[in-house]
Design a protein around this motif. Structure first.
Motif, short mmCIF file in Angstrom:
data_model
loop_
_atom_site.label_atom_id
_atom_site.label_comp_id
_atom_site.label_asym_id
_atom_site.label_seq_id
_atom_site.Cartn_x
_atom_site.Cartn_y
_atom_site.Cartn_z
N LEU A 143 14.30 76.78 -58.71
CA LEU A 143 12.93 76.72 -59.40
C LEU A 143 12.29 78.01 -59.48
N GLY A 144 13.02 79.16 -59.01
CA GLY A 144 12.37 80.38 -58.98
C GLY A 144 11.22 80.62 -58.29
N LEU A 145 10.92 79.94 -56.75
CA LEU A 145 10.03 79.95 -55.95
C LEU A 145 10.26 80.36 -54.80
N LYS A 146 9.25 80.62 -53.93
CA LYS A 146 9.52 81.04 -52.47
C LYS A 146 8.43 80.07 -51.56
N GLN A 147 8.66 79.51 -50.84
CA GLN A 147 7.77 78.65 -50.40
C GLN A 147 7.37 79.09 -48.73
N ASN A 148 6.19 79.01 -48.27
CA ASN A 148 5.78 79.47 -46.94
C ASN A 148 5.97 78.15 -46.07
N VAL A 149 6.80 78.52 -44.95
CA VAL A 149 7.13 77.54 -43.93
C VAL A 149 6.72 78.20 -42.61
N ILE A 150 6.43 76.78 -41.69
CA ILE A 150 6.12 76.98 -40.32
C ILE A 150 7.17 76.28 -39.29
N LEU A 151 7.50 76.74 -38.26
CA LEU A 151 8.58 75.97 -37.46
C LEU A 151 8.20 75.09 -36.73
N ARG A 152 8.33 73.84 -36.68
CA ARG A 152 8.05 73.14 -35.31
C ARG A 152 9.01 73.58 -34.17
N VAL A 153 8.47 73.90 -33.13
CA VAL A 153 9.09 74.59 -31.83
C VAL A 153 8.85 73.60 -30.49
N ILE A 154 9.80 73.36 -29.86
CA ILE A 154 9.89 72.83 -28.78
C ILE A 154 10.78 73.36 -27.49
N SER A 155 10.38 72.88 -26.33
CA SER A 155 11.06 73.40 -25.16
C SER A 155 11.65 71.88 -24.53
N LYS A 156 12.68 71.90 -23.81
CA LYS A 156 13.02 70.70 -22.95
C LYS A 156 12.10 70.24 -22.15
N GLN A 157 11.12 70.97 -21.58
CA GLN A 157 10.25 70.60 -20.42
C GLN A 157 8.88 70.24 -21.36
N ASP A 158 8.79 70.19 -22.70
CA ASP A 158 7.58 69.72 -23.33
C ASP A 158 7.50 68.32 -23.29
N PHE A 159 6.27 67.73 -23.33
CA PHE A 159 5.79 66.43 -23.76
C PHE A 159 5.82 65.98 -25.02
N ILE A 160 6.66 65.04 -25.45
CA ILE A 160 6.91 64.71 -26.76
C ILE A 160 6.70 63.27 -26.99
N TYR A 161 5.96 62.65 -27.84
CA TYR A 161 6.06 61.30 -27.94
C TYR A 161 7.10 60.50 -28.42
N PRO A 162 7.70 59.54 -28.00
CA PRO A 162 9.05 58.57 -28.34
C PRO A 162 8.64 58.76 -29.78
N GLY A 163 9.83 58.72 -30.35
CA GLY A 163 9.90 58.65 -32.00
C GLY A 163 9.71 60.01 -32.70
N GLN A 164 9.39 60.88 -31.91
CA GLN A 164 8.50 62.24 -32.73
C GLN A 164 9.48 63.32 -32.30
N TYR A 165 10.72 63.15 -31.52
CA TYR A 165 11.57 64.41 -31.21
C TYR A 165 12.02 65.03 -32.09
N GLY A 166 12.02 66.51 -32.00
CA GLY A 166 12.70 67.30 -33.05
C GLY A 166 12.05 68.51 -33.18
N GLY A 167 12.85 69.54 -33.45
CA GLY A 167 12.33 70.86 -33.73
C GLY A 167 13.37 72.15 -33.34
N PHE A 168 12.76 73.32 -33.43
CA PHE A 168 13.54 74.40 -33.17
C PHE A 168 13.32 74.67 -31.42
N LEU A 169 14.41 74.53 -30.72
CA LEU A 169 14.45 74.76 -29.28
C LEU A 169 14.12 76.40 -29.07
N ILE A 170 13.02 76.34 -28.07
CA ILE A 170 12.40 77.71 -27.89
C ILE A 170 13.51 78.65 -27.52
#
Length: 383
Positions: A143-170
């Motif tokens: 489309l000839g565009l460039k989209q700004n993005v942010i990264l969802r980051v996680i570590s294996k020790q973090d608290f994440i609600y069930p059903g919401q796991y995912g992201g870039f491992l730190i």
């Protein structure tokens, strides 16, 4: 969960809900929202954010993700939404609402990225993986565009609600950034993590989770890779109370949801918070047996933590709630039977909710504290 606070801080909502139900203006299985208090809450949040140089995206999934509520919020000072999923983004965008963040809870599908870019035009997209990043980048290039993005980051020790796991491992973030920087259709500008705040055990205040340290560590990693970090998003219980707390750590963005209706977890225990509780769930007694009264349902939520409800034509009597099993469909709620109960009595509950996962309606009330409260908007099945 919030019934005591509504009785203390917003008794007009109780009185108005009873009168409008008894007159037939509001059916059972309806969330009622005091719009005057709601708008005051939004204005207070916007003022706090401005004073602390934090930008807010509003969340509507808890209150019926409609264009009506989105435009109401925008008129009162919070300009853009965070959409729980692409369907919510469509609902809001169709009504003329602006999308600030898309993808943090539910990632768009692989064939939806061009639609995201052409129709929804979010300020930022949150990404969970390199695969989704490539899909978005490829669509943007076409489309000839460039989209700004942010990264969802996680570590294996973090608290994440069930059903919401995912992201870039730190621990893998540096190598992931190198790959992301080779994708011509995206521009990484920051990171996010959830939840950053939780109610403490004493129920006296919020405390930071370990997720905050993951988020702050990601900021340093991004900066070391030559990325100008201008968006550090810390959602969870964003409110007038917590905005100054997150700003102390350099957080730039928050996403109020329950604070809009004065129903963050802390609002159930403190009457000194700025936002006034302004939402309740209305039903009526359908039938009874020797021990229980059954109420017309459709709007209960498994994490509601209900203890009691009000009943009667004027909602001036109280009884215990029998918690239903989350394994069952909530065709009916159950109350401890009281000899004063009658079939058709109004019943009012107040609890932490997610209207978008229910089968309930939403009624927005004006002038709740007057002799003539009125329904100004009725959203049938607030999904």
């Amino acid at each position: 969960m919030f019934l005591d606070m509504i009785q203390k801080r917003n008794p007009a909502l109780i009185k108005a809900a009873a009168a409008l139900h008894q007159s037939g203006s509001i059916p059972p299985n309806t969330y009622v929202i005091d719009l005057d208090s709601f708008e005051a809450n939004v204005r207070a949040l916007a003022k706090s954010a401005e004073a602390n140089s934090v930008k807010l995206f509003y969340m509507t999934k808890q209150i019926g993700r409609s264009g009506f509520v989105g435009k109401t919020i925008q008129r009162n000072g919070i300009e853009k939404a965070v959409a729980v999923d692409i369907d919510e983004a469509f609902n809001l965008s169709k009504a003329g609402c602006k999308i600030g963040n898309l993808g943090h809870l539910v990632q768009p599908g692989k064939n939806q990225w061009e639609t995201v870019l052409k129709q929804l035009r979010p300020e930022v997209v949150t990404l969970f993986s390199l695969e989704r990043a490539r899909q978005l980048s490829d669509a943007a290039v076409r489309l000839g565009l460039k989209q700004n993005v942010i990264l969802r980051v996680i570590s294996k020790q973090d608290f994440i609600y069930p059903g919401q796991y995912g992201g870039f491992l730190i621990n893998n973030l540096e190598s992931s950034i190198r790959e992301l920087q080779l994708m011509p259709g995206i521009n990484v500008i920051g990171a996010t993590c959830f939840p950053v705040l939780q109610l403490n055990e004493a129920k006296t205040d919020f405390e930071f989770t370990s997720n905050l340290q993951t988020l702050l560590k990601s900021r340093d990693i991004l900066a070391n890779q030559g990325i100008e970090v201008i968006h550090l998003n810390a959602p969870s219980s964003t409110s007038c109370h917590t905005i100054p707390l997150i700003r102390e750590y350099g957080i730039t963005h928050g996403e109020p949801g329950h604070a809009l209706t004065g129903t963050t977890p802390l609002h159930a225990y403190s009457e000194n918070l700025t936002e006034k509780p302004c939402m309740a769930y209305l039903s009526e007694i359908s039938h009874m047996d020797e021990d229980q009264a059954y109420t017309i349902a459709g709007g209960f939520y498994a994490r509601s933590n209900m203890k009691k409800a009000l009943f009667g034509d004027r909602l001036d009597q109280e009884t215990e709630v029998h918690q239903a099993s989350s394994e069952n469909i909530d065709y009916y709620g159950s109350l401890k039977r009281d000899p004063r109960m009658n079939v058709g009595d109004t019943v009012l509950y107040a609890f932490r909710t997610q209207i978008f996962v229910t089968r309930s309606h939403v009624a927005f009330l004006k002038n709740a504290d007057s002799k003539t409260p009125e329904v100004v908007h009725f959203q049938r099945r607030g999904v």
